[in-house]
Design an enzyme around this catalytic site. Structure first.
Site, short mmCIF file in Angstrom:
data_model
loop_
_atom_site.label_atom_id
_atom_site.label_comp_id
_atom_site.label_asym_id
_atom_site.label_seq_id
_atom_site.Cartn_x
_atom_site.Cartn_y
_atom_site.Cartn_z
N THR A 12 0.81 -1.23 0.00
CA THR A 12 0.00 0.00 0.00
C THR A 12 0.84 1.27 0.00
O THR A 12 0.46 2.26 -0.62
CB THR A 12 -0.93 -0.02 1.24
OG1 THR A 12 -1.84 -1.10 1.08
CG2 THR A 12 -1.71 1.27 1.39
N ASP A 53 1.29 -6.31 -4.75
CA ASP A 53 0.46 -6.42 -3.56
C ASP A 53 1.00 -7.67 -2.84
O ASP A 53 1.16 -8.72 -3.47
CB ASP A 53 -1.00 -6.62 -3.97
CG ASP A 53 -1.94 -6.59 -2.78
OD1 ASP A 53 -1.70 -7.35 -1.82
OD2 ASP A 53 -2.89 -5.81 -2.81
N SER A 54 1.28 -7.56 -1.56
CA SER A 54 1.97 -8.69 -0.91
C SER A 54 1.09 -9.94 -0.80
O SER A 54 1.59 -11.02 -0.49
CB SER A 54 2.51 -8.29 0.46
OG SER A 54 1.51 -8.24 1.43
N THR A 85 1.53 -5.07 3.91
CA THR A 85 1.37 -5.55 5.29
C THR A 85 0.81 -6.97 5.36
O THR A 85 1.06 -7.68 6.33
CB THR A 85 0.43 -4.62 6.08
OG1 THR A 85 -0.82 -4.54 5.40
CG2 THR A 85 1.03 -3.24 6.24
N ASP A 86 0.07 -7.38 4.32
CA ASP A 86 -0.65 -8.66 4.44
C ASP A 86 0.28 -9.84 4.69
O ASP A 86 -0.04 -10.74 5.47
CB ASP A 86 -1.49 -8.92 3.18
CG ASP A 86 -2.69 -7.99 3.09
OD1 ASP A 86 -3.05 -7.39 4.12
OD2 ASP A 86 -3.27 -7.87 1.99
N GLN A 265 -3.38 -22.07 18.28
CA GLN A 265 -4.16 -21.19 17.41
C GLN A 265 -4.55 -19.90 18.14
O GLN A 265 -5.14 -19.00 17.55
CB GLN A 265 -5.41 -21.90 16.88
CG GLN A 265 -6.37 -22.38 17.93
CD GLN A 265 -7.62 -23.01 17.33
OE1 GLN A 265 -8.69 -22.43 17.36
NE2 GLN A 265 -7.51 -24.22 16.78
N CYS A 266 -4.20 -19.78 19.45
CA CYS A 266 -4.42 -18.53 20.17
C CYS A 266 -3.40 -17.50 19.66
O CYS A 266 -2.31 -17.87 19.24
CB CYS A 266 -4.18 -18.70 21.66
SG CYS A 266 -5.25 -19.90 22.42
N1 ASP Z 1 -2.81 -5.69 0.27
C1 ASP Z 1 -1.74 -4.82 0.71
C2 ASP Z 1 -0.46 -5.61 0.71
O1 ASP Z 1 -0.23 -6.37 1.58
C3 ASP Z 1 -2.02 -4.27 2.06
C4 ASP Z 1 -0.97 -3.34 2.60
O2 ASP Z 1 0.08 -3.13 2.08
O3 ASP Z 1 -1.24 -2.79 3.70
O4 ASP Z 1 0.33 -5.48 -0.19
#
Ligand code: ASP
Length: 338
Positions: A12, A53-54, A85-86, A265-266
């Site tokens: 992002t 996009d990750s 972030t993903d 899984q917690c």
């Molecule tokens: N879908 C995006 C990614 O992981 C989300 C992000 O970057 O926050 O590339």
């Protein structure tokens, strides 16, 4: 001035909005004008390695990123990797396994909002990441929000908060606020010379259990060629034992050389499977305790160990022990509920 190599992989932070959807946009041309303060912190060279996009990252990308960092390791004081972030936690874990003997910082960062949006968390994350990459932090880390986290301990825990990552089972390595507070005592020191160990075998799956879940899924995964099944057990490592379906499935796949790696899984804490019948049954059927591994790191670690050619007892042993600070072994003699 310190020299920092900034590797852009996507996410992002570098996206622009096109007809209501965020898409990878032009990045390099704008960085100097968008964030001029970077040049006051360090000499920053930018490499656009990929622009994804990750969500689309695959294990081969971890080797591309690791290879790009290794190729420049001698030329720079530190490294920043801009990443979505993903799957940032997965990539950070992967790099922690593949970049051994690291003497320099590798700081992954990204943002919840694009760099050009107003407001944005991209600017503060990027500036702090470059600042941190100038310091003595010989680890693969994630900087996000205000926290510097060990990469293989971090998880994305929020789809909306600016402090989107947490390290549930290991303290933050640092915090950035009015001051930069670092905890060198919590950081790893390089062991052995720097080397890049590429290779991730994706023959891994994650199977959580839930009430009524069919344990034969473990066998079907093995039938499909999976070599490590990361089992998302309840709580401290319990799988349903009454009726025997789960222990029997674990026993069957273990006999075939497949490893059932037991994690919780917690979100917080690790497995102590001897505490309850469900955990004991899993252990005696052959499951390997993954201690306090996050699910993300358990999956990546399994791919790394398989990718390095491990099998049999060596694989089981490596999965259950600490390789690069990714897990805390249970103290021997433990067992009482604290
Ligand atoms: N879908 C995006 C990614 O992981 C989300 C992000 O970057 O926050 O590339």
């Amino acid at each position: 001035m310190k020299r920092i190599h900034l590797v852009h992989t996507g996410g992002t932070l570098g996206m622009t909005e096109v007809e209501g959807t965020l898409q990878p946009g032009p990045f390099l041309a704008r960085l100097a004008s968008d964030v001029p303060e970077l040049s006051r912190l360090a000499t920053v060279d930018v490499e656009i390695l990929m622009n994804k996009d990750s969500t689309e990252m695959v294990p081969a990308d971890w080797d591309r990123i690791g290879g790009a960092l290794a190729a420049k390791m001698a030329d720079y004081d530190g490294f920043v990797v801009i990443h979505g972030t993903d799957t940032m936690a997965h990539t950070a874990a992967a790099l922690s396994f593949s970049l051994r003997g690291l003497e320099k910082p590798v700081v992954l960062t990204g943002s919840q909002r694009p760099l050009r949006a107003i407001p944005t968390d991209g600017r503060t994350n990027l500036v702090a990441a470059v600042d941190l990459a100038r310091r003595n932090i010989p680890e693969v880390t994630i900087f996000f929000g205000r926290q510097l986290l060990r990469g293989n301990r971090a998880r994305k825990v929020s789809a909306e908060r600016y402090d989107a990552f947490e390290s549930p089972n290991y303290p933050p390595l640092g915090r950035v606020g009015l001051d930069v507070d670092l905890h060198p005592d919590l950081m790893r020191r390089p062991r052995g010379p720097f080397r890049h160990l590429p290779g991730f075998d994706p023959a891994v799956c994650y199977l959580p259990c839930w009430p009524g879940a069919d344990a034969t899924a473990v066998e079907r995964a093995a039938d499909a060629g999976v070599k490590v099944v990361v089992l998302g057990a309840y709580g401290v490592g319990n799988v349903p034992a009454a009726g025997g379906g789960w222990p029997a499935a674990i026993r069957k796949v273990t006999k075939r050389g497949v490893v059932a790696l037991l994690v919780s899984q917690c979100g917080h804490g690790g497995v102590r499977p001897h505490l309850y019948e469900g955990g004991r049954a899993a252990l005696s059927a052959g499951a390997v305790p993954g201690h306090d591994l996050t699910v993300e790191t358990a999956v990546v670690k399994a791919m790394h160990c398989l990718g390095r050619g491990m099998a049999g007892e060596a694989l089981r042993e490596a999965l259950g022990k600490n390789l690069v600070g990714e897990l805390t072994p249970e103290p021997t003699g433990g067992g009482a509920v604290a």
